[in-house]
Design a protein around this motif. Sequence first.
Motif, mmCIF file in Angstrom:
data_model
loop_
_atom_site.group_PDB
_atom_site.id
_atom_site.type_symbol
_atom_site.label_atom_id
_atom_site.label_comp_id
_atom_site.label_asym_id
_atom_site.label_seq_id
_atom_site.Cartn_x
_atom_site.Cartn_y
_atom_site.Cartn_z
ATOM 1 N N GLU A 14 0.824 -1.210 0.000
ATOM 2 C CA GLU A 14 0.000 0.000 0.000
ATOM 3 C C GLU A 14 0.859 1.260 0.000
ATOM 4 O O GLU A 14 0.528 2.252 -0.651
ATOM 5 C CB GLU A 14 -0.922 0.027 1.224
ATOM 6 N N VAL A 15 1.953 1.219 0.750
ATOM 7 C CA VAL A 15 2.848 2.382 0.801
ATOM 8 C C VAL A 15 3.491 2.596 -0.571
ATOM 9 O O VAL A 15 3.555 3.730 -1.064
ATOM 10 C CB VAL A 15 3.907 2.227 1.911
ATOM 11 N N GLU A 16 3.947 1.536 -1.207
ATOM 12 C CA GLU A 16 4.542 1.673 -2.542
ATOM 13 C C GLU A 16 3.517 2.206 -3.542
ATOM 14 O O GLU A 16 3.842 3.039 -4.392
ATOM 15 C CB GLU A 16 5.127 0.343 -3.012
ATOM 16 N N ALA A 17 2.265 1.754 -3.440
ATOM 17 C CA ALA A 17 1.211 2.268 -4.328
ATOM 18 C C ALA A 17 0.984 3.755 -4.072
ATOM 19 O O ALA A 17 0.771 4.532 -5.018
ATOM 20 C CB ALA A 17 -0.073 1.477 -4.132
ATOM 21 N N LEU A 18 1.031 4.169 -2.820
ATOM 22 C CA LEU A 18 0.900 5.588 -2.489
ATOM 23 C C LEU A 18 2.030 6.391 -3.128
ATOM 24 O O LEU A 18 1.794 7.435 -3.745
ATOM 25 C CB LEU A 18 0.905 5.787 -0.973
ATOM 26 N N THR A 21 1.485 6.835 -6.724
ATOM 27 C CA THR A 21 0.434 7.822 -6.983
ATOM 28 C C THR A 21 0.959 9.250 -6.829
ATOM 29 O O THR A 21 0.606 10.135 -7.606
ATOM 30 C CB THR A 21 -0.756 7.608 -6.014
ATOM 31 N N CYS A 22 1.797 9.461 -5.827
ATOM 32 C CA CYS A 22 2.221 10.820 -5.476
ATOM 33 C C CYS A 22 3.429 11.337 -6.240
ATOM 34 O O CYS A 22 3.622 12.551 -6.333
ATOM 35 C CB CYS A 22 2.516 10.893 -3.980
ATOM 36 N N PHE A 23 4.237 10.437 -6.777
ATOM 37 C CA PHE A 23 5.464 10.874 -7.436
ATOM 38 C C PHE A 23 5.461 10.493 -8.910
ATOM 39 O O PHE A 23 4.778 9.559 -9.322
ATOM 40 C CB PHE A 23 6.687 10.280 -6.733
ATOM 41 N N ALA A 24 6.257 11.205 -9.657
ATOM 42 C CA ALA A 24 6.325 10.998 -11.102
ATOM 43 C C ALA A 24 6.861 9.607 -11.433
ATOM 44 O O ALA A 24 7.619 9.024 -10.661
ATOM 45 C CB ALA A 24 7.239 12.059 -11.723
ATOM 46 N N PRO A 25 6.463 9.108 -12.609
ATOM 47 C CA PRO A 25 7.052 7.839 -13.059
ATOM 48 C C PRO A 25 8.571 7.974 -13.105
ATOM 49 O O PRO A 25 9.102 9.046 -13.380
ATOM 50 C CB PRO A 25 6.474 7.667 -14.467
ATOM 51 N N LEU A 53 -11.197 4.250 7.686
ATOM 52 C CA LEU A 53 -11.526 3.061 6.900
ATOM 53 C C LEU A 53 -10.324 2.127 6.769
ATOM 54 O O LEU A 53 -10.372 1.159 6.016
ATOM 55 C CB LEU A 53 -12.040 3.460 5.515
ATOM 56 N N ASP A 54 -9.229 2.460 7.469
ATOM 57 C CA ASP A 54 -7.978 1.696 7.488
ATOM 58 C C ASP A 54 -7.218 1.754 6.156
ATOM 59 O O ASP A 54 -6.459 0.866 5.818
ATOM 60 C CB ASP A 54 -8.234 0.237 7.892
ATOM 61 N N ILE A 55 -7.433 2.827 5.410
ATOM 62 C CA ILE A 55 -6.746 3.039 4.140
ATOM 63 C C ILE A 55 -5.514 3.900 4.389
ATOM 64 O O ILE A 55 -5.563 4.877 5.144
ATOM 65 C CB ILE A 55 -7.681 3.724 3.125
ATOM 66 N N VAL A 56 -4.394 3.549 3.740
ATOM 67 C CA VAL A 56 -3.167 4.339 3.879
ATOM 68 C C VAL A 56 -3.367 5.694 3.213
ATOM 69 O O VAL A 56 -3.637 5.778 2.015
ATOM 70 C CB VAL A 56 -1.959 3.607 3.271
ATOM 71 N N ALA A 57 -3.251 6.742 4.007
ATOM 72 C CA ALA A 57 -3.415 8.108 3.515
ATOM 73 C C ALA A 57 -2.080 8.836 3.414
ATOM 74 O O ALA A 57 -1.973 9.844 2.724
ATOM 75 C CB ALA A 57 -4.353 8.885 4.436
ATOM 76 N N GLY A 58 -1.055 8.333 4.103
ATOM 77 C CA GLY A 58 0.255 8.963 4.064
ATOM 78 C C GLY A 58 1.304 8.033 4.634
ATOM 79 O O GLY A 58 0.981 7.065 5.331
ATOM 80 N N ALA A 59 2.567 8.344 4.325
ATOM 81 C CA ALA A 59 3.668 7.514 4.818
ATOM 82 C C ALA A 59 4.972 8.299 4.771
ATOM 83 O O ALA A 59 5.131 9.210 3.949
ATOM 84 C CB ALA A 59 3.801 6.243 3.974
ATOM 85 N N LEU A 74 18.543 9.530 6.169
ATOM 86 C CA LEU A 74 17.967 10.175 4.991
ATOM 87 C C LEU A 74 16.459 10.036 5.115
ATOM 88 O O LEU A 74 15.929 8.920 5.140
ATOM 89 C CB LEU A 74 18.468 9.496 3.717
ATOM 90 N N LEU A 75 15.775 11.157 5.241
ATOM 91 C CA LEU A 75 14.319 11.169 5.376
ATOM 92 C C LEU A 75 13.705 11.141 3.986
ATOM 93 O O LEU A 75 14.068 11.930 3.134
ATOM 94 C CB LEU A 75 13.878 12.421 6.126
ATOM 95 N N GLY A 76 12.787 10.233 3.789
ATOM 96 C CA GLY A 76 12.062 10.193 2.541
ATOM 97 C C GLY A 76 12.010 8.807 1.942
ATOM 98 O O GLY A 76 12.796 7.948 2.325
ATOM 99 N N PRO A 77 11.071 8.614 1.104
ATOM 100 C CA PRO A 77 10.062 9.585 0.706
ATOM 101 C C PRO A 77 9.007 9.806 1.799
ATOM 102 O O PRO A 77 8.776 8.947 2.629
ATOM 103 C CB PRO A 77 9.419 8.985 -0.538
ATOM 104 N N ILE A 78 8.413 10.960 1.726
ATOM 105 C CA ILE A 78 7.237 11.272 2.536
ATOM 106 C C ILE A 78 6.136 11.653 1.555
ATOM 107 O O ILE A 78 6.385 12.392 0.596
ATOM 108 C CB ILE A 78 7.493 12.395 3.563
ATOM 109 N N ALA A 79 4.964 11.098 1.766
ATOM 110 C CA ALA A 79 3.878 11.351 0.818
ATOM 111 C C ALA A 79 2.532 11.320 1.523
ATOM 112 O O ALA A 79 2.340 10.578 2.487
ATOM 113 C CB ALA A 79 3.889 10.304 -0.293
#
Length: 158
Positions: A14-18, A21-25, A53-59, A74-79
């Motif tokens: 789920e985190v990888e999918a986030l 979604t948030c970053f460029a290809p 709803l137990d959906i990942v909204a950020g990480a 090294l901090l990141g990614p944060i999304a």
Amino acid sequence: MYRIIQETAQDGPEVEALYDTCFAPGREALSSYRLRDGVPPVGALCRVARDDLDIVAGAVRFWPVRVGRAEALLLGPIAVHPTRQGEGLGALLMEEGLEAAEAAGWHRILLVGDAPYYARFGFAPLTDVAMPPPTNPARILARGAWDAVTGRVTRWGG
């Protein structure tokens, strides 16, 4: 309402999918990813925000690196999912992660990002440290104990 919890292996897809979604290809082609290759994140510091709803909204994730001979994070990614941005969730993830890092004894944290945004979390430009190219040196930001720490940022195991 969000629950901020430590990321587990079950959260990974789920985190990888986030992040997708948030970053460029091609996000994994960035130089910061070369510092992560073959190195696991510091799992105790990585955080996931789940909604009611137990959906990942950020990480947010943290990775160990070396700067010269010094240890750092090294901090990141944060999304934050685009539908949840503007709610303060990114700041909450940042604060929770930074508190956990400091409590665990990490005294140097760096990231690549926009100085105006990250200044409110205590990050400032770091001029005596070089990330792998093609990182823009003006985007290398840090907080913590950086006196007399100079050199290249390298992989933890490398």
